[in-house]
Enzyme design. Sequence first.
Site, mmCIF file in Angstrom:
data_model
loop_
_atom_site.group_PDB
_atom_site.id
_atom_site.type_symbol
_atom_site.label_atom_id
_atom_site.label_comp_id
_atom_site.label_asym_id
_atom_site.label_seq_id
_atom_site.Cartn_x
_atom_site.Cartn_y
_atom_site.Cartn_z
ATOM 1 N N TYR A 183 19.670 65.338 27.331
ATOM 2 C CA TYR A 183 18.663 64.488 27.380
ATOM 3 C C TYR A 183 17.088 64.839 27.101
ATOM 4 O O TYR A 183 16.331 64.205 26.308
ATOM 5 C CB TYR A 183 18.738 63.764 28.727
ATOM 6 N N LYS A 186 27.494 60.453 25.731
ATOM 7 C CA LYS A 186 27.154 61.860 25.520
ATOM 8 C C LYS A 186 27.765 62.903 26.364
ATOM 9 O O LYS A 186 27.981 62.129 27.503
ATOM 10 C CB LYS A 186 25.658 61.808 25.529
HETATM 11 P P1 NDP Z 1 33.315 59.792 36.150
HETATM 12 O O1 NDP Z 1 34.148 60.690 36.780
HETATM 13 O O2 NDP Z 1 32.743 58.836 37.262
HETATM 14 O O3 NDP Z 1 34.195 58.610 35.225
HETATM 15 C C1 NDP Z 1 34.951 59.299 34.285
HETATM 16 C C2 NDP Z 1 36.313 58.295 34.277
HETATM 17 O O4 NDP Z 1 37.446 58.650 33.265
HETATM 18 C C3 NDP Z 1 37.031 58.186 35.521
HETATM 19 O O5 NDP Z 1 36.644 57.311 36.466
HETATM 20 C C4 NDP Z 1 38.529 57.885 35.086
HETATM 21 O O6 NDP Z 1 38.566 56.455 35.077
HETATM 22 C C5 NDP Z 1 38.417 58.479 33.625
HETATM 23 N N1 NDP Z 1 39.227 59.501 33.312
HETATM 24 C C6 NDP Z 1 40.432 59.865 32.805
HETATM 25 N N2 NDP Z 1 41.129 60.895 32.861
HETATM 26 C C7 NDP Z 1 40.323 61.412 33.797
HETATM 27 C C8 NDP Z 1 40.577 62.718 34.274
HETATM 28 N N3 NDP Z 1 41.378 63.768 33.832
HETATM 29 N N4 NDP Z 1 39.553 63.399 35.035
HETATM 30 C C9 NDP Z 1 38.696 62.473 35.495
HETATM 31 N N5 NDP Z 1 38.430 61.252 34.930
HETATM 32 C C10 NDP Z 1 39.369 60.879 33.973
HETATM 33 O O7 NDP Z 1 32.493 60.100 35.395
HETATM 34 P P2 NDP Z 1 30.954 59.623 34.909
HETATM 35 O O8 NDP Z 1 31.051 58.180 34.794
HETATM 36 O O9 NDP Z 1 29.756 60.356 35.400
HETATM 37 O O10 NDP Z 1 30.762 60.156 33.342
HETATM 38 C C11 NDP Z 1 31.659 59.595 32.145
HETATM 39 C C12 NDP Z 1 31.175 59.626 30.937
HETATM 40 O O11 NDP Z 1 29.793 58.921 30.868
HETATM 41 C C13 NDP Z 1 30.659 61.203 30.367
HETATM 42 O O12 NDP Z 1 31.058 61.240 28.985
HETATM 43 C C14 NDP Z 1 29.296 61.351 30.997
HETATM 44 O O13 NDP Z 1 28.502 62.349 29.979
HETATM 45 C C15 NDP Z 1 28.710 60.181 30.698
HETATM 46 N N6 NDP Z 1 27.447 59.817 31.332
HETATM 47 C C16 NDP Z 1 26.673 59.091 30.694
HETATM 48 C C17 NDP Z 1 25.086 59.098 31.415
HETATM 49 C C18 NDP Z 1 24.097 58.225 30.585
HETATM 50 O O14 NDP Z 1 23.094 58.319 31.005
HETATM 51 N N7 NDP Z 1 24.421 57.980 29.219
HETATM 52 C C19 NDP Z 1 25.113 58.978 32.724
HETATM 53 C C20 NDP Z 1 26.450 59.501 33.380
HETATM 54 C C21 NDP Z 1 27.444 59.743 32.590
HETATM 55 P P3 NDP Z 1 39.812 55.692 35.184
HETATM 56 O O15 NDP Z 1 40.165 56.068 36.749
HETATM 57 O O16 NDP Z 1 39.646 54.266 34.927
HETATM 58 O O17 NDP Z 1 41.220 56.219 34.388
#
Ligand code: NDP
Length: 373
Positions: A238, A150
């Site tokens: 949420y 989401k």
């Molecule tokens: P993070 O920033 O921790 O993770 C995002 C990951 O995406 C990065 O670690 C990276 O992984 C990859 N990525 C690829 N391109 C980019 C870029 N340009 N900039 C930053 N990251 C990039 O975010 P979250 O884990 O907090 O959120 C990720 C998703 O999960 C979002 O859609 C968020 O809304 C969702 N979410 C859902 C939750 C829920 O309760 N359902 C709770 C928290 C978040 P890599 O290094 O492996 O490429």
Amino acid sequence: MTSARLSRRGVLAAAVTAGLAAREAVAATPAIPPRAQSQILSGVDDIPDPMGDRMRWAVVGLGNFAVGHMMPAFLESRRARITALVSGSPAKAADLAARFGVARCYTYETFDQIAHDPQIDCVYIALPVGLHAAFAIRALQAGKHVLCEKPMASTSAECRAMIAAAHTARRQLGVAYRVHFDPFNRQVAQMIRSGEIGAVRYLSADNCFDANPAFPPHAWRLTKALGGGGSMFDYGIYGLNGTLMMLDDAAPTDVSAIYTTPAGDPRFAQVEGGVLWRMRFAGGVHAQGCSSYAMSHINRQLVTGTRGSLAMDPANVYDRNVAHRRRVDQPDVVIDTTASLPQFSAQIDAFSQAARDNVPHRTPGSMACAILP
Ligand code: NDP
């Protein structure tokens, strides 16, 4: 790959212990929370180990949420197994692949090659929101089912393109509204449905936190290109989705909202920092709520009926959600949950089963893109 042949307990133990040691060596690898680690280690013995008819999943984007919550939940699931990781960081992917017993890794550049990988049935997308549509469509075009985090996208045009891609590919598209699989929220919804607080009249939902631009997962949320909407899309959703769930997914007849972004706050040059929303439903039910990136953390919902109320605080965090049912004619009842993993693994299992059996999913992509008549 040697680790893929480890026993399940061996893989889980390696995921935890090696992870603790490896974290410093691979600084970009997000932490698995200690609580999840102990649940993984204590719960493995009753998990059936063979692949059986489990669906095989690729996890795309190895960030805080994917690594800290969803990947441990895959280990607990009964209908799914991670068979591939997709990341922009090969070192982090290799580290996590070893810890979780995963044999194949892709980058964003090689992602389309999954079309030729029979070891992947489903793709879980946990990228920044601005990348959801592109990667979901690529995965669907590769013939894989997609569970997308989401908010599914930042515009209805992107949502419609994703839904159309799923239709064309004849694959499932789900939006990861985990609250629908949370035993606590399901119990509260059931209490409402069974009339414990009488006829529902009014609901409210507040979802706020203070965004820190120096924290990478918050930094992209504050950009238009990657965050898209702002507090409402990211966190207010949420409360909005939880409100609709408590009304059995009723569609509102009217919706209105105003921005409440703090004036002059440099964090909100590209996205909104706060929204106050209202909805009216057929039969005179009303709901309202707020989202903010500029307040202390709040996550609460209130449902008020003709005979009582249910106050959920917190309402939809990862664990320890609590509700108080209050009625004038009965003592208060406290509904409490402590388990964090069931909602995540239940979501994974439900999507896996829907994809395998080709039956409708509880939170389909269409749920992310409701258009008022
Ligand atoms: P993070 O920033 O921790 O993770 C995002 C990951 O995406 C990065 O670690 C990276 O992984 C990859 N990525 C690829 N391109 C980019 C870029 N340009 N900039 C930053 N990251 C990039 O975010 P979250 O884990 O907090 O959120 C990720 C998703 O999960 C979002 O859609 C968020 O809304 C969702 N979410 C859902 C939750 C829920 O309760 N359902 C709770 C928290 C978040 P890599 O290094 O492996 O490429």
